[in-house]
Design a protein around this motif. Sequence first.
Motif, PDB file in Angstrom:
ATOM      1  N   LEU A   1       1.950   9.503  -2.744  1.00 39.55           N
ATOM      2  CA  LEU A   1       0.229   9.622  -2.827  1.00 39.55           C
ATOM      3  C   LEU A   1      -0.065   8.214  -2.665  1.00 39.55           C
ATOM      4  CD1 LEU A   1      -2.392  10.883  -3.415  1.00 39.55           C
ATOM      5  CD2 LEU A   1      -2.009  10.657  -6.067  1.00 39.55           C
ATOM      6  N   GLN A   2       0.412   7.219  -3.531  1.00 43.50           N
ATOM      7  CA  GLN A   2       0.260   5.895  -3.354  1.00 43.50           C
ATOM      8  C   GLN A   2       0.281   5.205  -1.981  1.00 43.50           C
ATOM      9  OE1 GLN A   2      -1.674   4.674  -6.006  1.00 43.50           O
ATOM     10  NE2 GLN A   2      -1.383   6.822  -7.156  1.00 43.50           N
ATOM     11  N   GLY A   3       1.405   5.550  -1.482  1.00 45.50           N
ATOM     12  CA  GLY A   3       1.772   5.100  -0.111  1.00 45.50           C
ATOM     13  C   GLY A   3       0.456   5.151   0.888  1.00 45.50           C
ATOM     14  N   TYR A   4       0.082   6.752   0.605  1.00 49.19           N
ATOM     15  CA  TYR A   4      -1.042   6.853   1.663  1.00 49.19           C
ATOM     16  C   TYR A   4      -2.412   6.067   1.328  1.00 49.19           C
ATOM     17  CZ  TYR A   4       1.303  11.475   3.192  1.00 49.19           C
ATOM     18  OH  TYR A   4       2.164  12.245   3.688  1.00 49.19           O
TER      19      TYR A   4
ATOM     20  N   ARG B   1      -6.376   1.926   2.486  1.00 45.53           N
ATOM     21  CA  ARG B   1      -6.989   0.989   2.202  1.00 45.53           C
ATOM     22  C   ARG B   1      -6.716  -0.500   2.935  1.00 45.53           C
ATOM     23  NH1 ARG B   1      -5.436   2.325  -4.018  1.00 45.53           N
ATOM     24  NH2 ARG B   1      -7.140   3.966  -4.465  1.00 45.53           N
ATOM     25  N   ARG B   2      -5.385  -0.464   3.218  1.00 38.72           N
ATOM     26  CA  ARG B   2      -5.084  -1.444   3.956  1.00 38.72           C
ATOM     27  C   ARG B   2      -5.764  -1.737   5.258  1.00 38.72           C
ATOM     28  NH1 ARG B   2       0.333  -0.639   4.444  1.00 38.72           N
ATOM     29  NH2 ARG B   2       0.676  -1.425   2.364  1.00 38.72           N
ATOM     30  N   ASN B   3      -6.073  -0.400   5.908  1.00 38.72           N
ATOM     31  CA  ASN B   3      -6.773  -0.528   7.153  1.00 38.72           C
ATOM     32  C   ASN B   3      -7.997  -0.049   7.025  1.00 38.72           C
ATOM     33  OD1 ASN B   3      -4.234  -0.273   8.645  1.00 38.72           O
ATOM     34  ND2 ASN B   3      -4.321   2.180   8.371  1.00 38.72           N
ATOM     35  N   GLY B   4      -8.607  -0.529   5.811  1.00 42.43           N
ATOM     36  CA  GLY B   4     -10.038  -0.537   5.613  1.00 42.43           C
ATOM     37  C   GLY B   4     -10.794   0.707   5.241  1.00 42.43           C
ATOM     38  N   ALA B   5     -10.026   1.638   4.854  1.00 38.88           N
ATOM     39  CA  ALA B   5     -10.798   2.862   4.221  1.00 38.88           C
ATOM     40  C   ALA B   5     -11.297   2.621   2.989  1.00 38.88           C
ATOM     41  CB  ALA B   5      -9.786   3.927   3.987  1.00 38.88           C
ATOM     42  N   LEU B   6     -12.579   3.076   2.590  1.00 41.52           N
ATOM     43  CA  LEU B   6     -13.091   2.956   1.224  1.00 41.52           C
ATOM     44  C   LEU B   6     -12.868   4.247   0.368  1.00 41.52           C
ATOM     45  CD1 LEU B   6     -15.320   2.179  -1.044  1.00 41.52           C
ATOM     46  CD2 LEU B   6     -16.906   3.200   0.365  1.00 41.52           C
ATOM     47  N   THR B   7     -12.252   4.069  -0.821  1.00 42.16           N
ATOM     48  CA  THR B   7     -11.594   5.254  -1.726  1.00 42.16           C
ATOM     49  C   THR B   7     -12.402   5.069  -2.833  1.00 42.16           C
ATOM     50  OG1 THR B   7      -9.913   3.975  -2.437  1.00 42.16           O
ATOM     51  CG2 THR B   7      -9.252   5.056  -0.687  1.00 42.16           C
ATOM     52  N   GLU B   8     -13.079   6.435  -3.147  1.00 44.09           N
ATOM     53  CA  GLU B   8     -14.094   6.641  -4.066  1.00 44.09           C
ATOM     54  C   GLU B   8     -13.747   7.604  -5.052  1.00 44.09           C
ATOM     55  OE1 GLU B   8     -18.306   8.337  -4.053  1.00 44.09           O
ATOM     56  OE2 GLU B   8     -18.431   6.518  -2.861  1.00 44.09           O
ATOM     57  N   THR B   9     -13.547   7.358  -6.250  1.00 44.82           N
ATOM     58  CA  THR B   9     -13.409   8.480  -7.420  1.00 44.82           C
ATOM     59  C   THR B   9     -14.895   8.565  -8.017  1.00 44.82           C
ATOM     60  OG1 THR B   9     -12.495   6.745  -8.982  1.00 44.82           O
ATOM     61  CG2 THR B   9     -10.755   7.714  -7.616  1.00 44.82           C
ATOM     62  N   GLY B  10     -14.984   9.564  -8.904  1.00 41.68           N
ATOM     63  CA  GLY B  10     -15.850   9.995  -9.691  1.00 41.68           C
ATOM     64  C   GLY B  10     -17.179  10.367  -8.862  1.00 41.68           C
TER      65      GLY B  10
ATOM     66  N   GLY C   1       6.795  -0.751   4.950  1.00 39.47           N
ATOM     67  CA  GLY C   1       5.789  -1.131   4.006  1.00 39.47           C
ATOM     68  C   GLY C   1       5.249   0.176   3.132  1.00 39.47           C
ATOM     69  N   PHE C   2       5.481   1.393   3.769  1.00 37.40           N
ATOM     70  CA  PHE C   2       4.620   2.371   2.834  1.00 37.40           C
ATOM     71  C   PHE C   2       5.139   2.618   1.839  1.00 37.40           C
ATOM     72  CE2 PHE C   2       4.323   6.908   1.891  1.00 37.40           C
ATOM     73  CZ  PHE C   2       3.013   7.186   2.569  1.00 37.40           C
ATOM     74  N   ALA C   3       6.150   2.483   1.109  1.00 38.48           N
ATOM     75  CA  ALA C   3       6.497   2.648  -0.152  1.00 38.48           C
ATOM     76  C   ALA C   3       7.614   1.691  -0.461  1.00 38.48           C
ATOM     77  CB  ALA C   3       7.001   3.860  -0.664  1.00 38.48           C
ATOM     78  N   GLU C   4       7.841   1.154  -1.888  1.00 37.42           N
ATOM     79  CA  GLU C   4       8.777   0.321  -2.306  1.00 37.42           C
ATOM     80  C   GLU C   4      10.015   0.815  -2.625  1.00 37.42           C
ATOM     81  OE1 GLU C   4       7.248  -1.633  -5.713  1.00 37.42           O
ATOM     82  OE2 GLU C   4       5.650  -2.804  -4.609  1.00 37.42           O
ATOM     83  N   GLY C   5      10.237   2.285  -2.452  1.00 38.33           N
ATOM     84  CA  GLY C   5      11.659   2.899  -2.473  1.00 38.33           C
ATOM     85  C   GLY C   5      11.575   4.020  -1.711  1.00 38.33           C
ATOM     86  N   PRO C   6      12.649   5.021  -1.732  1.00 40.61           N
ATOM     87  CA  PRO C   6      12.667   6.300  -0.849  1.00 40.61           C
ATOM     88  C   PRO C   6      11.659   7.102  -1.306  1.00 40.61           C
ATOM     89  CG  PRO C   6      14.586   6.052  -2.301  1.00 40.61           C
ATOM     90  CD  PRO C   6      13.737   4.800  -2.426  1.00 40.61           C
ATOM     91  N   LEU C   7      11.244   8.026  -0.629  1.00 38.18           N
ATOM     92  CA  LEU C   7      10.273   9.167  -0.766  1.00 38.18           C
ATOM     93  C   LEU C   7      10.857  10.338  -1.345  1.00 38.18           C
ATOM     94  CD1 LEU C   7       7.633   8.894   2.174  1.00 38.18           C
ATOM     95  CD2 LEU C   7       7.431   7.929  -0.275  1.00 38.18           C
TER      96      LEU C   7
END
Length: 381
Positions: free
Chosen positions: A150-153, A158-167, A74-80
């Motif tokens: 990058l999007q997989g990470y 986020r799925r594990n509850g991380a808060l990701t903040e830009t700006g 489930g990490f990514a929708e295709g090969p890395l």
Amino acid sequence: MRADFVIIGGGISGAAAAFFLSEAGRVVLIEQESHFGTHSSGRTAGQFTVGISADTMRAAAAASRSFFQTPPEGFAEGPLISPRGSLTVARRDRFAVLDRLEARIAEAGGRAERLDRAGALAAFPALRPETVDEAVLEVDAADIDVDRLLQGYLRGARRNGALTETGGAVTAIHRAGGLWVVDTATGRHEAPVLVNAAGGWSDQVAALAGVAPIGLTPYRRTAFTFPLIQAPDGGSLGGDWPHVTSAEYDWYVKPEAGCFMGSPADAHRVQPGDMYPEDFDIALGIHAIERDTTLSIRRPLASWAGMRSFVADRNPVCGMSGAAPGFVWLAGQGGCGVLTSPALGRAVAAIACNRPLPDDLDDRGLRLAALSPDRPGLVAG
């Protein structure tokens, strides 16, 4: 906000740290720009290789291969990664470079083939025969889908509850009551562990925290794209050729979707910031590529520059300084941040949680002492 881990820097390294640390506790990932992966991570050649000269960096690359080949479900929708060999070509007086490269690849568990001139031309037909006597082909080098990684990470964190903040540009850092307190443009975050994954800005982040610098030096690297070779039938050629570079490392070419990417492989010392290409460096790259190949570059389709940051010994820094409890460095990947991110992300998670390195990283030669910000010879001079 109170968390277990605050990570400063939303490039590929910070995102990898967030992914692996989010399995152990509450994570806040802070990025100063409006998008994750804006700087070095968004301007990389995206190549997986183990032919790296710095020994610890090479071990981290080798230890990352299995993640790229078989990411978590489930990490990514295709090969890395996708197949793309890496060819290094040399004249007779540079065979020692090929000897060392061949040995490094083998040491890191990769596959290397020594090719004569005919073999090199078969692999990359646009080479000028008079400029190559032998070559080394790293057979299992590959292209990395950097955005998918990058999007997989980020998605996994986020799925594990991380808060990701830009700006969230960091304005101040201090330590109080056993916590690192980080003030940003958007708020305050606190945690017992602070991970400094700010790329070329890592020494500046350390200064805000009152932590001694590691002597990080950013360098600018230029790149540009140009069309693939037009075939007689109206199609194009070159899209399935390997990445190729000279033993002098004064140029490289990599086929990409619908074009070639080229670079003079330059390294200009700079201050951390947004990088822009210089016309002179583009001209140098075009000259070198046209000197050693039959490729014709009338006008680049696009050009850009990225930032690569090194410490004195050219190896990554991943560890906690004895003088700054809870302050964890993840810096100095020198253009290898993408391809080492699985191994170094796992390493920083182990360090931040006061655990030994995973056995498979140890088996590949990664050692806490070699990664440490306190190791001898880290800061030049």
